[in-house]
Scaffold this motif. Structure first.
Motif, PDB file in Angstrom:
ATOM      1  N   LEU A   9     -25.669  -7.821  -2.972  1.00  0.00           N
ATOM      2  CA  LEU A   9     -25.627  -7.891  -1.504  1.00  0.00           C
ATOM      3  C   LEU A   9     -26.898  -7.324  -0.888  1.00  0.00           C
ATOM      4  N   VAL A  10     -27.337  -6.192  -1.386  1.00  0.00           N
ATOM      5  CA  VAL A  10     -28.553  -5.578  -0.857  1.00  0.00           C
ATOM      6  C   VAL A  10     -29.755  -6.477  -1.134  1.00  0.00           C
ATOM      7  N   SER A  11     -29.834  -7.027  -2.339  1.00  0.00           N
ATOM      8  CA  SER A  11     -30.972  -7.887  -2.659  1.00  0.00           C
ATOM      9  C   SER A  11     -30.927  -9.182  -1.859  1.00  0.00           C
ATOM     10  N   LEU A  12     -29.739  -9.702  -1.563  1.00  0.00           N
ATOM     11  CA  LEU A  12     -29.629 -10.898  -0.731  1.00  0.00           C
ATOM     12  C   LEU A  12     -30.087 -10.615   0.694  1.00  0.00           C
ATOM     13  N   ILE A  13     -29.706  -9.473   1.236  1.00  0.00           N
ATOM     14  CA  ILE A  13     -30.147  -9.089   2.581  1.00  0.00           C
ATOM     15  C   ILE A  13     -31.664  -8.916   2.611  1.00  0.00           C
ATOM     16  N   ALA A  17     -34.380 -11.109   4.762  1.00  0.00           N
ATOM     17  CA  ALA A  17     -35.370 -10.449   5.616  1.00  0.00           C
ATOM     18  C   ALA A  17     -36.787 -10.847   5.214  1.00  0.00           C
ATOM     19  N   ALA A  18     -37.041 -10.982   3.919  1.00  0.00           N
ATOM     20  CA  ALA A  18     -38.370 -11.379   3.453  1.00  0.00           C
ATOM     21  C   ALA A  18     -38.703 -12.794   3.886  1.00  0.00           C
ATOM     22  N   CYS A  50     -51.185 -12.242   0.351  1.00  0.00           N
ATOM     23  CA  CYS A  50     -50.310 -11.063   0.428  1.00  0.00           C
ATOM     24  C   CYS A  50     -48.874 -11.461   0.748  1.00  0.00           C
ATOM     25  N   TYR A  51     -48.703 -12.374   1.697  1.00  0.00           N
ATOM     26  CA  TYR A  51     -47.358 -12.826   2.053  1.00  0.00           C
ATOM     27  C   TYR A  51     -46.711 -13.573   0.894  1.00  0.00           C
ATOM     28  N   ALA A  52     -47.488 -14.357   0.158  1.00  0.00           N
ATOM     29  CA  ALA A  52     -46.946 -15.081  -0.994  1.00  0.00           C
ATOM     30  C   ALA A  52     -46.517 -14.102  -2.087  1.00  0.00           C
ATOM     31  N   ILE A  53     -47.325 -13.083  -2.335  1.00  0.00           N
ATOM     32  CA  ILE A  53     -46.964 -12.065  -3.326  1.00  0.00           C
ATOM     33  C   ILE A  53     -45.690 -11.356  -2.903  1.00  0.00           C
ATOM     34  N   TYR A  54     -45.579 -11.025  -1.630  1.00  0.00           N
ATOM     35  CA  TYR A  54     -44.381 -10.359  -1.103  1.00  0.00           C
ATOM     36  C   TYR A  54     -43.153 -11.235  -1.318  1.00  0.00           C
ATOM     37  N   ALA A  55     -43.257 -12.519  -1.015  1.00  0.00           N
ATOM     38  CA  ALA A  55     -42.128 -13.435  -1.178  1.00  0.00           C
ATOM     39  C   ALA A  55     -41.730 -13.563  -2.644  1.00  0.00           C
ATOM     40  N   VAL A  56     -42.714 -13.649  -3.530  1.00  0.00           N
ATOM     41  CA  VAL A  56     -42.422 -13.767  -4.959  1.00  0.00           C
ATOM     42  C   VAL A  56     -41.729 -12.507  -5.477  1.00  0.00           C
ATOM     43  N   VAL A  57     -42.186 -11.347  -5.050  1.00  0.00           N
ATOM     44  CA  VAL A  57     -41.561 -10.093  -5.479  1.00  0.00           C
ATOM     45  C   VAL A  57     -40.118 -10.017  -4.992  1.00  0.00           C
ATOM     46  N   ILE A  59     -38.077 -12.505  -4.275  1.00  0.00           N
ATOM     47  CA  ILE A  59     -37.278 -13.474  -5.033  1.00  0.00           C
ATOM     48  C   ILE A  59     -37.009 -12.945  -6.438  1.00  0.00           C
ATOM     49  N   ALA A  60     -38.010 -12.341  -7.049  1.00  0.00           N
ATOM     50  CA  ALA A  60     -37.831 -11.770  -8.389  1.00  0.00           C
ATOM     51  C   ALA A  60     -36.791 -10.658  -8.381  1.00  0.00           C
ATOM     52  N   LEU A  61     -36.814  -9.801  -7.376  1.00  0.00           N
ATOM     53  CA  LEU A  61     -35.810  -8.739  -7.283  1.00  0.00           C
ATOM     54  C   LEU A  61     -34.408  -9.311  -7.115  1.00  0.00           C
ATOM     55  N   PHE A  62     -34.285 -10.391  -6.362  1.00  0.00           N
ATOM     56  CA  PHE A  62     -32.987 -11.034  -6.186  1.00  0.00           C
ATOM     57  C   PHE A  62     -32.499 -11.606  -7.511  1.00  0.00           C
ATOM     58  N   VAL A  63     -33.375 -12.260  -8.246  1.00  0.00           N
ATOM     59  CA  VAL A  63     -32.990 -12.841  -9.532  1.00  0.00           C
ATOM     60  C   VAL A  63     -32.628 -11.742 -10.533  1.00  0.00           C
ATOM     61  N   VAL A  64     -33.383 -10.658 -10.543  1.00  0.00           N
ATOM     62  CA  VAL A  64     -33.116  -9.561 -11.466  1.00  0.00           C
ATOM     63  C   VAL A  64     -31.755  -8.924 -11.181  1.00  0.00           C
ATOM     64  N   SER A  65     -31.304  -8.977  -9.957  1.00  0.00           N
ATOM     65  CA  SER A  65     -30.001  -8.385  -9.646  1.00  0.00           C
ATOM     66  C   SER A  65     -28.871  -9.072 -10.400  1.00  0.00           C
ATOM     67  N   PHE A  66     -29.089 -10.305 -10.855  1.00  0.00           N
ATOM     68  CA  PHE A  66     -28.072 -11.002 -11.633  1.00  0.00           C
ATOM     69  C   PHE A  66     -28.132 -10.645 -13.116  1.00  0.00           C
ATOM     70  N   LEU A  67     -29.170  -9.944 -13.522  1.00  0.00           N
ATOM     71  CA  LEU A  67     -29.317  -9.571 -14.929  1.00  0.00           C
ATOM     72  C   LEU A  67     -28.791  -8.171 -15.228  1.00  0.00           C
ATOM     73  N   VAL A  68     -28.348  -7.451 -14.215  1.00  0.00           N
ATOM     74  CA  VAL A  68     -27.834  -6.102 -14.388  1.00  0.00           C
ATOM     75  C   VAL A  68     -26.462  -6.190 -15.048  1.00  0.00           C
ATOM     76  N   ARG A  69     -26.295  -5.424 -16.100  1.00  0.00           N
ATOM     77  CA  ARG A  69     -25.024  -5.425 -16.807  1.00  0.00           C
ATOM     78  C   ARG A  69     -23.997  -4.564 -16.067  1.00  0.00           C
TER      79      ARG A  69
END
Length: 73
Positions: A9-13, A17-18, A50-57, A59-69
């Motif tokens: 939920l936090v990563s989706l929010i 925002a990003a 800079c904005y592209a790097i921010y967006a990629v980061v 998105i990566a954090l959102f995807v990583v949230s699905f890998l948490v056990r």
């Protein structure tokens, strides 16, 4: 509440925002103010990077949230 659900939920929010931030930043007519650092110009193209790097980061954090056990309680 389960840690994975809270993290998702936090990563989706943060992702929403990003996306809003990047869309607003790229639609600005001046695309950020040009900054000069020791004669080096940090202009519109560098802001886009800079904005592209921010967006990629974000998105990566959102995807990583699905890998948490799931943690045992």
């Amino acid at each position: 509440m389960d840690t994975r659900i809270v993290l998702r939920l936090v990563s989706l929010i943060m992702l929403i925002a990003a996306v809003v931030f990047v869309v607003c930043a790229l639609s600005a007519p001046n695309l950020g103010q040009t900054i000069y650092i020791d004669g080096w110009e940090f202009g519109a193209e560098q802001w886009r990077v800079c904005y592209a790097i921010y967006a990629v980061v974000m998105i990566a954090l959102f995807v990583v949230s699905f890998l948490v056990r799931q943690t045992d309680k």
